[in-house]
Design an enzyme around this catalytic site. Structure first.
Site, PDB file in Angstrom:
ATOM      1  N   CYS A 169       7.304  -7.658   6.408  1.00  0.00           N
ATOM      2  CA  CYS A 169       8.453  -7.127   7.134  1.00  0.00           C
ATOM      3  C   CYS A 169       8.897  -8.247   7.941  1.00  0.00           C
ATOM      4  O   CYS A 169       8.072  -8.994   8.886  1.00  0.00           O
ATOM      5  CB  CYS A 169       8.201  -6.009   8.034  1.00  0.00           C
ATOM      6  SG  CYS A 169       9.685  -5.307   8.795  1.00  0.00           S
TER       7      CYS A 169
ATOM      8  N   CYS B 194       7.937  -6.247  14.898  1.00  0.00           N
ATOM      9  CA  CYS B 194       7.751  -5.398  15.922  1.00  0.00           C
ATOM     10  C   CYS B 194       6.355  -5.749  16.519  1.00  0.00           C
ATOM     11  O   CYS B 194       5.363  -6.073  15.752  1.00  0.00           O
ATOM     12  CB  CYS B 194       7.851  -4.078  15.619  1.00  0.00           C
ATOM     13  SG  CYS B 194       9.404  -3.460  15.109  1.00  0.00           S
TER      14      CYS B 194
ATOM     15  N   CYS C 261       3.427   8.308   1.704  1.00  0.00           N
ATOM     16  CA  CYS C 261       4.229   7.480   2.356  1.00  0.00           C
ATOM     17  C   CYS C 261       4.320   6.063   1.613  1.00  0.00           C
ATOM     18  O   CYS C 261       3.312   5.481   1.233  1.00  0.00           O
ATOM     19  CB  CYS C 261       3.197   6.971   3.409  1.00  0.00           C
ATOM     20  SG  CYS C 261       3.701   5.876   4.815  1.00  0.00           S
TER      21      CYS C 261
ATOM     22  N   GLU D  52       0.716  -1.169  -0.122  1.00  0.00           N
ATOM     23  CA  GLU D  52      -0.046  -0.116   0.043  1.00  0.00           C
ATOM     24  C   GLU D  52       0.808   1.228  -0.176  1.00  0.00           C
ATOM     25  O   GLU D  52       1.999   1.278   0.703  1.00  0.00           O
ATOM     26  CB  GLU D  52      -0.960   0.014   1.330  1.00  0.00           C
ATOM     27  CG  GLU D  52      -2.019  -1.144   1.258  1.00  0.00           C
ATOM     28  CD  GLU D  52      -2.964  -1.329   2.139  1.00  0.00           C
ATOM     29  OE1 GLU D  52      -4.271  -1.466   1.737  1.00  0.00           O
ATOM     30  OE2 GLU D  52      -2.489  -1.045   3.416  1.00  0.00           O
TER      31      GLU D  52
ATOM     32  N   CYS E 103       3.163  -3.854  15.257  1.00  0.00           N
ATOM     33  CA  CYS E 103       2.829  -3.488  13.946  1.00  0.00           C
ATOM     34  C   CYS E 103       2.125  -4.642  12.959  1.00  0.00           C
ATOM     35  O   CYS E 103       2.559  -5.807  12.915  1.00  0.00           O
ATOM     36  CB  CYS E 103       4.328  -3.304  13.437  1.00  0.00           C
ATOM     37  SG  CYS E 103       4.449  -3.029  11.729  1.00  0.00           S
TER      38      CYS E 103
ATOM     39  N   CYS F 299      -0.386   4.612  10.102  1.00  0.00           N
ATOM     40  CA  CYS F 299       0.978   3.911  10.361  1.00  0.00           C
ATOM     41  C   CYS F 299       0.689   2.603  11.170  1.00  0.00           C
ATOM     42  O   CYS F 299      -0.045   2.409  11.924  1.00  0.00           O
ATOM     43  CB  CYS F 299       1.840   4.616  11.341  1.00  0.00           C
ATOM     44  SG  CYS F 299       2.786   6.194  10.798  1.00  0.00           S
TER      45      CYS F 299
HETATM   46  N1  SAH Z   1      10.101  -0.294   9.303  1.00  0.00           N
HETATM   47  C1  SAH Z   1      10.336   1.245   9.519  1.00  0.00           C
HETATM   48  C2  SAH Z   1       9.329   2.071   8.727  1.00  0.00           C
HETATM   49  C3  SAH Z   1       8.085   1.667   8.594  1.00  0.00           C
HETATM   50  S1  SAH Z   1       6.818   1.653   9.932  1.00  0.00           S
HETATM   51  C4  SAH Z   1      10.165   1.377  10.947  1.00  0.00           C
HETATM   52  O1  SAH Z   1       9.883   0.687  11.578  1.00  0.00           O
HETATM   53  O2  SAH Z   1      10.570   2.769  11.154  1.00  0.00           O
HETATM   54  C5  SAH Z   1       6.651   3.438  10.192  1.00  0.00           C
HETATM   55  C6  SAH Z   1       6.412   4.091  11.506  1.00  0.00           C
HETATM   56  O3  SAH Z   1       5.259   3.471  11.815  1.00  0.00           O
HETATM   57  C7  SAH Z   1       7.350   3.287  12.358  1.00  0.00           C
HETATM   58  O4  SAH Z   1       7.623   4.266  13.345  1.00  0.00           O
HETATM   59  C8  SAH Z   1       6.572   2.228  13.121  1.00  0.00           C
HETATM   60  O5  SAH Z   1       6.896   1.975  14.408  1.00  0.00           O
HETATM   61  C9  SAH Z   1       5.360   2.762  13.196  1.00  0.00           C
HETATM   62  N2  SAH Z   1       4.097   1.976  13.564  1.00  0.00           N
HETATM   63  C10 SAH Z   1       4.124   0.426  13.242  1.00  0.00           C
HETATM   64  N3  SAH Z   1       2.894   0.037  13.544  1.00  0.00           N
HETATM   65  C11 SAH Z   1       2.268   0.790  14.108  1.00  0.00           C
HETATM   66  C12 SAH Z   1       0.987   1.090  14.836  1.00  0.00           C
HETATM   67  N4  SAH Z   1       0.262  -0.260  14.755  1.00  0.00           N
HETATM   68  N5  SAH Z   1       0.612   2.033  15.214  1.00  0.00           N
HETATM   69  C13 SAH Z   1       1.390   3.351  15.211  1.00  0.00           C
HETATM   70  N6  SAH Z   1       2.605   3.357  14.677  1.00  0.00           N
HETATM   71  C14 SAH Z   1       2.869   2.129  14.018  1.00  0.00           C
HETATM   72 FE1  SF4 Z   2       8.982  -3.853  10.288  1.00  0.00          FE
HETATM   73 FE2  SF4 Z   2       6.678  -2.825  11.250  1.00  0.00          FE
HETATM   74 FE3  SF4 Z   2       8.972  -3.041  12.876  1.00  0.00          FE
HETATM   75 FE4  SF4 Z   2       8.823  -1.226  10.913  1.00  0.00          FE
HETATM   76  S1  SF4 Z   2       7.562  -1.316  12.655  1.00  0.00           S
HETATM   77  S2  SF4 Z   2      10.441  -2.904  11.261  1.00  0.00           S
HETATM   78  S3  SF4 Z   2       7.636  -2.195   9.324  1.00  0.00           S
HETATM   79  S4  SF4 Z   2       7.670  -4.612  11.934  1.00  0.00           S
END
Ligand code: SAH
Ligand code: SF4
Length: 388
Positions: free
Chosen positions: A130, A134, A123, A110, A137, A367
């Site tokens: 990924c 995390c 974005c 997306e 996420c 995000c």
């Molecule tokens: N992988 C990279 C970039 C993609 S995620 C990273 O982790 O930085 C972009 C941002 O969205 C990151 O700061 C991530 O931690 C945040 N993010 C991921 N899942 C989220 C969620 N469920 N709610 C709010 N922010 C989130």
């Molecule tokens: Fe990957 Fe989501 Fe962690 Fe970013 S926040 S590194 S997209 S698992």
């Protein structure tokens, strides 16, 4: 919310994932110069063609009227311009737009456009899924499918630019003025950009190149969860703004939220950020901090964050991101009061902190919500079209 047929009929273009010909989209200026040399042409052709592709949004060599007919025919034989296929295009009530792009094999990514006054932020995704997992996420929960190519990354910007121009009635190919609709690009969609270093670096070079998308270094932001070795190399290759997903103020908590921390803990990550700023003469680094109710949002955490970042020569900004829930998650979003209290403590201690506004709620464009159900949706679409 409305779902509609995209303006760009991508089914008439060649998708990124097929065709043995060289894809000129996603090639850096140097790469294109080599390509033209290989055809026995002068390297300056690279400039000409990049202008057509990125400034004019051209998709067909035949439209490139300042190239000789012979060269256009040669290009048609050896190369093409392949972009991802748009599966759906959604409009949010707040002006946010989201596209679901097919990556072949029932996979999708997306791309989200967020308008905000004169600023228009796109974005982009860098991977399908990924691997870094995390715990808060939804992309992480989906697992890793594959890296995107530079063409697939640049293709997201190229497509969005065409779609947004068409929305405004602008015919990019014939227009003499060049209104900038996408003013900023952030690598905050699906995937960890530094885990796809090989393709992300050329894509960023094209975004930065003045005959590419011509975005200044402050207008291209790479967001990383902290792949330290790649971060150390990055400054030598391309100069962009840095956002780092910190999310926790001590290693035991960060190990749970951002598991890559077990490999590259906070005391390794922060010096790598300062080093990047020094090498690129960057102004500041943004630390992203997702606000998870009663997990990382207590006043003690805010004080711990102050300790971590105080007395640094470099300017830092904290971006508090209210958690965006997705099906199956164990976390909840911090209350407005807790977020405000947290921010207050940072401010009282001289740290600039902003709270990210959630946009595109009605189309799940925030995000970490991206692509929660992409696989299913793409499968469904492909099934409908009898492709799979
Ligand atoms: N992988 C990279 C970039 C993609 S995620 C990273 O982790 O930085 C972009 C941002 O969205 C990151 O700061 C991530 O931690 C945040 N993010 C991921 N899942 C989220 C969620 N469920 N709610 C709010 N922010 C989130
Ligand atoms: Fe990957 Fe989501 Fe962690 Fe970013 S926040 S590194 S997209 S698992």
């Amino acid at each position: 919310m409305t779902i509609e047929t995209p303006t760009t009929n991508t089914s008439e273009l060649v998708p990124t994932y097929v065709s043995p010909k060289a894809n000129l989209l996603g090639m850096t200026r140097e790469g294109l110069e080599e390509f033209f040399k290989g055809l026995g042409e002068k390297p300056f052709r690279a400039r000409q063609i990049m202008k057509w592709i990125y400034k004019k949004g051209a998709a067909d060599f035949l439209d490139m009227t300042d190239l000789s007919k012979k060269l256009r025919a040669t290009l048609g034989e050896h190369a093409d311009l392949r972009v991802p296929e748009i599966m759906t295009s959604q409009h949010s009530e707040d002006g946010t737009r989201k596209w679901l792009l097919s990556m072949g094999s029932s996979q999708g990514i997306e791309t989200v456009f967020i308008p905000d006054g004169k600023r228009g932020t796109l974005c982009v995704s860098s991977q399908v899924g990924c691997a870094l997992d995390c715990s808060f996420c939804s992309t992480g929960a989906q697992g890793f499918n594959r890296n995107l190519s530079a063409a697939e990354i640049v293709g997201q910007v190229w497509l969005a630019q065409r779609e947004l121009a068409a929305d405004r009635g602008i015919d990019m190919l014939n227009s003499t003025t060049q209104e900038r609709i996408i003013t900023n690009v952030v690598f905050m969609g699906m995937g960890e950009p530094l885990a796809n270093y090989r393709e992300v670096v050329p894509a960023m070079k094209i975004l930065r190149d003045d005959i590419g998308f011509d975005l200044s270094r402050r207008r291209v932001t790479l967001s990383t969860s902290g792949l330290v070795p790649q971060l150390k190399k990055l400054a030598e290759e391309v100069d962009v703004a840095l956002a780092v997903s910190l999310h926790a103020t001590n290693n035991p908590l960060r190990d749970i939220l951002v598991p890559i921390n077990k490999k590259h803990p906070i005391e390794e990550l922060l010096p790598a950020c300062w080093d990047y700023l020094q090498k690129t003469q960057g102004r500041n680094v943004t630390f992203e901090y997702v606000m998870l109710q009663e997990v990382n949002d207590a006043p003690e955490h805010a004080h711990e964050l102050v300790e971590l970042l105080k007395n640094k020569t470099y300017a830092v900004k904290i971006n508090l991101i209210p958690f965006n829930p997705f099906p199956g998650t164990e976390y909840t979003r911090s209350s407005g009061n807790r977020i405000e209290r947290f921010r207050q403590i940072l401010r009282e201690n001289g740290i600039i902190a902003t709270t990210r506004r959630t946009r595109g709620d009605d189309i799940d464009a925030a995000c970490g919500q991206l692509a929660g159900q992409v696989k299913n949706r793409v499968k469904k679409r492909l099934g409908e079209k009898q492709f799979s």
